[in-house]
Design an enzyme around this catalytic site. Sequence first.
Site, PDB file in Angstrom:
ATOM      1  N   PRO A 152       0.787  -1.228   0.000  1.00 14.42           N
ATOM      2  CA  PRO A 152       0.000   0.000   0.000  1.00 14.42           C
ATOM      3  C   PRO A 152       0.823   1.284   0.000  1.00 14.42           C
ATOM      4  O   PRO A 152       0.261   2.370   0.125  1.00 14.42           O
ATOM      5  CB  PRO A 152      -0.790  -0.112   1.308  1.00 14.42           C
ATOM      6  CG  PRO A 152       0.154  -0.831   2.218  1.00 14.42           C
ATOM      7  CD  PRO A 152       0.868  -1.827   1.343  1.00 14.42           C
ATOM      8  N   GLU A 153       2.143   1.173  -0.169  1.00 18.26           N
ATOM      9  CA  GLU A 153       2.995   2.356  -0.058  1.00 18.26           C
ATOM     10  C   GLU A 153       2.525   3.542  -0.903  1.00 18.26           C
ATOM     11  O   GLU A 153       2.522   4.678  -0.409  1.00 18.26           O
ATOM     12  CB  GLU A 153       4.453   2.003  -0.412  1.00 18.26           C
ATOM     13  CG  GLU A 153       5.177   1.182   0.633  1.00 18.26           C
ATOM     14  CD  GLU A 153       5.139  -0.305   0.345  1.00 18.26           C
ATOM     15  OE1 GLU A 153       6.099  -1.003   0.675  1.00 18.26           O
ATOM     16  OE2 GLU A 153       4.110  -0.759  -0.231  1.00 18.26           O
ATOM     17  N   PRO A 154       2.149   3.361  -2.184  1.00 25.26           N
ATOM     18  CA  PRO A 154       1.698   4.531  -2.955  1.00 25.26           C
ATOM     19  C   PRO A 154       0.491   5.247  -2.339  1.00 25.26           C
ATOM     20  O   PRO A 154       0.311   6.448  -2.559  1.00 25.26           O
ATOM     21  CB  PRO A 154       1.361   3.932  -4.330  1.00 25.26           C
ATOM     22  CG  PRO A 154       2.278   2.751  -4.444  1.00 25.26           C
ATOM     23  CD  PRO A 154       2.307   2.178  -3.057  1.00 25.26           C
ATOM     24  N   ARG A 156       0.328   5.916   0.654  1.00 24.27           N
ATOM     25  CA  ARG A 156       0.938   6.716   1.721  1.00 24.27           C
ATOM     26  C   ARG A 156       1.999   7.674   1.179  1.00 24.27           C
ATOM     27  O   ARG A 156       2.756   8.249   1.938  1.00 24.27           O
ATOM     28  CB  ARG A 156       1.568   5.804   2.774  1.00 24.27           C
ATOM     29  CG  ARG A 156       0.664   4.692   3.267  1.00 24.27           C
ATOM     30  CD  ARG A 156      -0.475   5.198   4.109  1.00 24.27           C
ATOM     31  NE  ARG A 156      -1.376   4.122   4.485  1.00 24.27           N
ATOM     32  CZ  ARG A 156      -2.687   4.133   4.316  1.00 24.27           C
ATOM     33  NH1 ARG A 156      -3.264   5.179   3.747  1.00 24.27           N
ATOM     34  NH2 ARG A 156      -3.434   3.115   4.693  1.00 24.27           N
TER      35      ARG A 156
END
Length: 278
Positions: A152-154, A156
Amino acid sequence: MPDVLYDKRADQHLAIFTLNRPDRLNAIGGRLMAEMTECLDDFTSDPAMRVGVVTGAGRAFCAGADMREGAERDAALTALAKRRDSGEIAPEAYETETAALAPSAPVRFDLFSRNPKPFIAAVNGLAVGGGMHFVMDCDIRIASSEAYLGLPEPKRGIAASYGSQYLGRMIAPGEAMFYLLTAERIPIDEAHRLGLVHEVLAPDMLMDRAVEIAGLIAENAPSAVRASKAMALFQRRHEEDALREYSAPLTAEVAASGDVAEGRRAFVEKRPPRWSGS
């Protein structure tokens, strides 16, 4: 209480590494990286240890970076910069206080693949972001039916650097691109279909199966196991320098953007992020 529980079972030639920050869903923060490094040093140097099993305490495997801790660090650094700019503290004091806010050890996601001994990920719950990176870095992956994966980094404001480098080698490139760009979670049955995990088991069977697989490996000649792992990872290891050289400036550019701090604040404040794109 330690952030990593290290259970050595000399009679079985295995060790169980349990990420132990259940109140933070075992997020990467506190002393987790420092303690994991210390435990791995002991494990690697002990000839009685032949296989490692990595799992999480409580209902999560690992929720990735500790966003709350990161947001608190962002706020503290901003406050320090204002005090420095106003002349309230000298540059030397600013540097000292900034250094004190640094994590206890650098975050690395190649801890297990670079170890000469094999590692099994026993994914007991959610494994997202850095948690999925840890899972990907293990040699064998089994999971609870209650687990799920994701990068889910993108969402964040962060680049999924490790996942971007390796996910397309582990599953079909089109499937990898879908999950990298949408940052959607990967249901565990889908992860099994894609080949990301070897087996999906009932939660109460997960650790028994991990220990059983470790036992199958430990029965084999240690030198042959180490050589087999090294040869299987030869191409990856020799391409890693080029990957890091290419990825480092891209990751640094994203990390330097205001969107990283905004992503952390939005997560902590439970609101949609307001991206600046810079």
